[in-house]
Design an enzyme around this catalytic site. Structure first.
Site, PDB file in Angstrom:
ATOM      1  N   CYS A  81       0.794  -1.233   0.000  1.00  0.00           N
ATOM      2  CA  CYS A  81       0.000   0.000   0.000  1.00  0.00           C
ATOM      3  C   CYS A  81       0.831   1.290   0.000  1.00  0.00           C
ATOM      4  O   CYS A  81       0.499   2.212  -0.758  1.00  0.00           O
ATOM      5  CB  CYS A  81      -1.020  -0.008   1.129  1.00  0.00           C
ATOM      6  SG  CYS A  81      -0.481  -0.708   2.677  1.00  0.00           S
ATOM      7  N   ARG A  83       8.255 -10.643   5.377  1.00  0.00           N
ATOM      8  CA  ARG A  83       7.984 -10.320   6.784  1.00  0.00           C
ATOM      9  C   ARG A  83       8.854 -11.214   7.659  1.00  0.00           C
ATOM     10  O   ARG A  83       8.927 -12.419   7.448  1.00  0.00           O
ATOM     11  CB  ARG A  83       6.497 -10.504   7.109  1.00  0.00           C
ATOM     12  CG  ARG A  83       5.617  -9.536   6.330  1.00  0.00           C
ATOM     13  CD  ARG A  83       4.142  -9.649   6.641  1.00  0.00           C
ATOM     14  NE  ARG A  83       3.370  -8.742   5.789  1.00  0.00           N
ATOM     15  CZ  ARG A  83       2.046  -8.665   5.770  1.00  0.00           C
ATOM     16  NH1 ARG A  83       1.335  -9.460   6.553  1.00  0.00           N
ATOM     17  NH2 ARG A  83       1.430  -7.815   4.970  1.00  0.00           N
ATOM     18  N   ASP A 134      -2.892  -8.348  -4.082  1.00  0.00           N
ATOM     19  CA  ASP A 134      -3.154  -7.084  -3.409  1.00  0.00           C
ATOM     20  C   ASP A 134      -3.705  -6.058  -4.392  1.00  0.00           C
ATOM     21  O   ASP A 134      -3.214  -5.952  -5.517  1.00  0.00           O
ATOM     22  CB  ASP A 134      -1.825  -6.574  -2.841  1.00  0.00           C
ATOM     23  CG  ASP A 134      -1.998  -5.782  -1.576  1.00  0.00           C
ATOM     24  OD1 ASP A 134      -3.135  -5.711  -1.082  1.00  0.00           O
ATOM     25  OD2 ASP A 134      -1.006  -5.231  -1.089  1.00  0.00           O
ATOM     26  N   HIS A 156      -5.464  -1.845  -4.415  1.00  0.00           N
ATOM     27  CA  HIS A 156      -5.897  -0.643  -3.700  1.00  0.00           C
ATOM     28  C   HIS A 156      -6.725   0.203  -4.641  1.00  0.00           C
ATOM     29  O   HIS A 156      -6.290   0.515  -5.756  1.00  0.00           O
ATOM     30  CB  HIS A 156      -4.684   0.129  -3.172  1.00  0.00           C
ATOM     31  CG  HIS A 156      -3.899  -0.660  -2.174  1.00  0.00           C
ATOM     32  ND1 HIS A 156      -2.816  -1.427  -2.519  1.00  0.00           N
ATOM     33  CD2 HIS A 156      -4.088  -0.839  -0.841  1.00  0.00           C
ATOM     34  CE1 HIS A 156      -2.353  -2.038  -1.445  1.00  0.00           C
ATOM     35  NE2 HIS A 156      -3.099  -1.708  -0.419  1.00  0.00           N
ATOM     36  N   LYS A 174     -14.171  -2.057   8.101  1.00  0.00           N
ATOM     37  CA  LYS A 174     -13.773  -3.089   7.152  1.00  0.00           C
ATOM     38  C   LYS A 174     -14.826  -4.185   7.089  1.00  0.00           C
ATOM     39  O   LYS A 174     -15.684  -4.313   7.970  1.00  0.00           O
ATOM     40  CB  LYS A 174     -12.428  -3.701   7.551  1.00  0.00           C
ATOM     41  CG  LYS A 174     -12.446  -4.381   8.913  1.00  0.00           C
ATOM     42  CD  LYS A 174     -11.089  -5.010   9.234  1.00  0.00           C
ATOM     43  CE  LYS A 174     -11.103  -5.648  10.629  1.00  0.00           C
ATOM     44  NZ  LYS A 174      -9.853  -6.373  10.919  1.00  0.00           N
ATOM     45  N   HIS A 216      -8.401  -1.017   0.691  1.00  0.00           N
ATOM     46  CA  HIS A 216      -7.457  -2.131   0.620  1.00  0.00           C
ATOM     47  C   HIS A 216      -8.281  -3.396   0.339  1.00  0.00           C
ATOM     48  O   HIS A 216      -9.235  -3.685   1.058  1.00  0.00           O
ATOM     49  CB  HIS A 216      -6.723  -2.330   1.957  1.00  0.00           C
ATOM     50  CG  HIS A 216      -5.948  -1.133   2.420  1.00  0.00           C
ATOM     51  ND1 HIS A 216      -4.588  -1.005   2.245  1.00  0.00           N
ATOM     52  CD2 HIS A 216      -6.348  -0.010   3.071  1.00  0.00           C
ATOM     53  CE1 HIS A 216      -4.184   0.128   2.773  1.00  0.00           C
ATOM     54  NE2 HIS A 216      -5.227   0.756   3.282  1.00  0.00           N
TER      55      HIS A 216
END
Length: 589
Positions: free
Chosen positions: A287, A316, A336, A338, A417, A463
């Protein structure tokens, strides 16, 4: 807490084991039973014992000793003695100072009390039999409400999930209010063990891991076919649904993460290194990079909504002890996206995303549940903005026509969300998809677009993930299908078997080349094994179609068709077969 008196006017709801709250209470009470068994058998210091998705665990300090497989049966026997004793759960209210005095023998409980309970506050503990444990409750009335109890496994864990703290022993258990549920649970566990993606992945040569790169997967050729099919599925839908793919860098200066806020909250989970005396990091999410890209050009309201998608490689820094096959890795890819949109287009964009999710999950045969998570106590932004956004999410959920549930106060501090929890073939619950509104990143990056009046406004960011981590979805699908892949995604679509390798190989090869030209994964078994053995091995390898080629087939331009479920479909022309395979592929069968 059925015996606890009402202290003020209240609304009363009776919850049984069928409800999530009822299961939570039942398994929380069972954790106390396990804790008592561990205290009595080991003299262990109890740390924390919460319920989990299916069952519970207790973390304990055993002064350097480890739990072994043999000890689990011992703990289970003692726990069942506690169950039979039908001990009542009694709530004890006390001050922080009284709690510290009560648990002064247990340094771990004392640290929890000092860190978690404000000075001057009251807290509670629960007594059952000889056990007194710090706990807010509630609990079932007596230990006898638990009809069947099993200790299932053990592992290690850090106190308070902090690697700087002591290493503890974690013991897991599960319990039910009747024996039939336990029987069904054990059947599902047995079936899950057979479907374990690590077992199937190795048997089907899909992927491997190596100690030289922990938590990073090596996808073998067959696994790569499945992986690419998942991404190709999403890319095809992106073209239909107006998404634009981008590619952003893997490495960023830490300044990016300071602007986004991730450096303050996520730095310990990032891979960081110095470059020319400046700190850089591997990106753990896409993002912030998409925000940088949005800001590179002047934007008008006519440019929005802007649907930006990326299959970016993310890293990560997960603890090595937390790495678990493909479900918990250090290197992964997300589907992913956006969506930068205006308040006026927000609701329609959410509707589009929910329909997109429904379409993809239907392809896989997933059932799923929807939850709307609303404004938490600590939030940023104006209440009016939150109310409008939550209303847009609710309207979009209603338009989808599926039931959904409210999850009050569980939104992120930067926006509400929608959580999507899917169920696999064994009815296990997974959180993969999400639709998260974000009011704060546009402010932090000072993102703007010109509205119809020429003024500057901040966009809203949505998102959006559907598969989530592709690696994790890969693992879920392995276990969902039990390695029996549908044709469209299968790495072993067709196995061709010449009856005689000497006489019929050339014709078999011709059929394979035709299938290959049509984009199918076809393989010839040219081993010296007998035909029946080849067929059986192809079925065990989960080939969707097994084509036997002999002299009759060569003379007539046909193949003799079998499937992995041991059904003989008989002769088909090659053209007819290819048409059938194409139809199955196009229909995601």
């Amino acid at each position: 807490d059925m015996t606890r008196p009402m202290e003020e006017d209240s609304s009363l709801e009776l919850l049984d084991f069928e409800s999530p709250e009822g299961q939570h209470t039942f398994w929380h009470s069972s954790a106390h039973i396990l804790g008592q068994a561990l205290e009595l058998e080991e003299g262990a210091w109890l740390c924390s014992g919460p319920p989990v998705e299916e069952g519970f665990y207790y973390d304990v300090w055993m002064d350097g000793r480890s739990v072994t497989e043999e000890l689990l049966a011992k703990y289970e026997k003692k726990a069942n003695e506690v169950v039979k004793a039908n001990q009542p759960f009694e709530r004890l209210a006390m001050t922080k100072e009284e709690a510290l005095q009560l648990f002064e023998y247990n340094d771990f409980k004392a640290r929890i009390i000092k860190e978690k309970i404000p000075d001057g506050a009251w807290c509670s503990a629960y007594k059952c039999g000889p056990l007194i444990d710090l706990c807010r409750g509630p609990h079932v009335a007596t230990t006898g409400k638990v009809q069947t109890f099993a200790v299932t496994k053990n592992s290690s864990a850090y106190f308070l999930a902090n690697s700087d703290n002591e290493s503890l022993q974690r013991v897991y258990g599960v319990s039910f209010p009747d024996k039939q549920r336990m029987k069904e649970y054990k059947r599902r566990v047995e079936e899950a063990a057979k479907r374990d993606h690590r077992v199937v992945g190795k048997a089907q040569d899909l992927f491997r891991f190596h100690e030289l790169s922990p938590g990073s997967c090596f996808f073998l050729p067959h696994g790569t076919i499945i992986y690419n099919n998942l991404i190709d599925l999403m890319k095809l839908e992106y073209r239909k649904r107006g998404y634009t793919e981008v590619i952003t860098p893997n490495v960023f200066n830490l300044q990016l993460w300071e602007t986004s806020g991730h450096a303050q909250n996520y730095k310990e989970n990032m891979f960081l290194f110095d470059v020319e005396k400046q700190e850089f990091g591997m990106k753990p999410m896409n993002c912030p990079g998409h925000c940088v890209m949005f800001k590179m050009m002047d934007r008008s309201y006519r440019d929005l909504p802007m649907r930006t998608a990326e299959f970016g490689v993310l890293h990560r820094n997960e603890f090595s002890g937390a790495l678990t096959g493909l479900t918990r890795v250090r290197r992964f890819v997300q589907d992913d996206a956006h969506i930068f949109c205006t308040p006026e287009t927000l609701e329609q964009e959410i509707k589009n995303v929910l329909e997109f999710i429904s379409h993809i999950y239907n392809i896989f045969g997933f059932e799923y549940e929807l939850f709307l998570s609303t404004r938490p106590e600590k939030y940023l932004g104006e209440i009016e903005t939150w109310d409008k956004a939550e209303g847009a999410l609710a309207n979009a959920l209603n338009a989808l026509g599926k039931p959904w549930k409210m999850n009050p106060g569980d939104g992120a501090f930067y926006g509400p969300k929608i959580d999507i929890q899917l169920f696999d073939a064994l009815k296990r619950r997974f959180q993969c998809g999400t639709v998260q509104l974000d009011f704060q990143l546009p402010l932090r990056f000072d993102l703007k677009y010109r509205d119809a009046d020429g003024g500057n406004k901040h966009p809203i960011i949505v998102h959006r993930a559907i598969l989530g981590s592709v690696e994790r979805m890969f693992a879920i699908l392995v276990e969902h299908y039990a390695g029996k892949w549908p044709l469209w995604i299968s790495p072993r679509q067709v196995c061709l078997i010449p009856i005689s390798t000497d006489k019929h190989f050339d014709y078999t090869k011709t059929v394979k080349e035709r299938l290959h030209a049509e984009g199918f994964h076809a393989w010839i078994d040219s081993s010296a094994n007998k035909m029946q053995k080849k067929v059986r091995e192809a079925q065990l390898a989960q080939y969707n179609y097994i084509l036997v080629c002999g002299q009759e087939e060569a003379d007539t331009g046909t193949v003799n068709v079998r499937t992995r479920d041991n059904v003989v479909h008989g002769p088909r022309s090659v053209d007819e077969l290819i048409a059938q395979l194409k139809q199955e592929r196009e229909n995601y069968q």
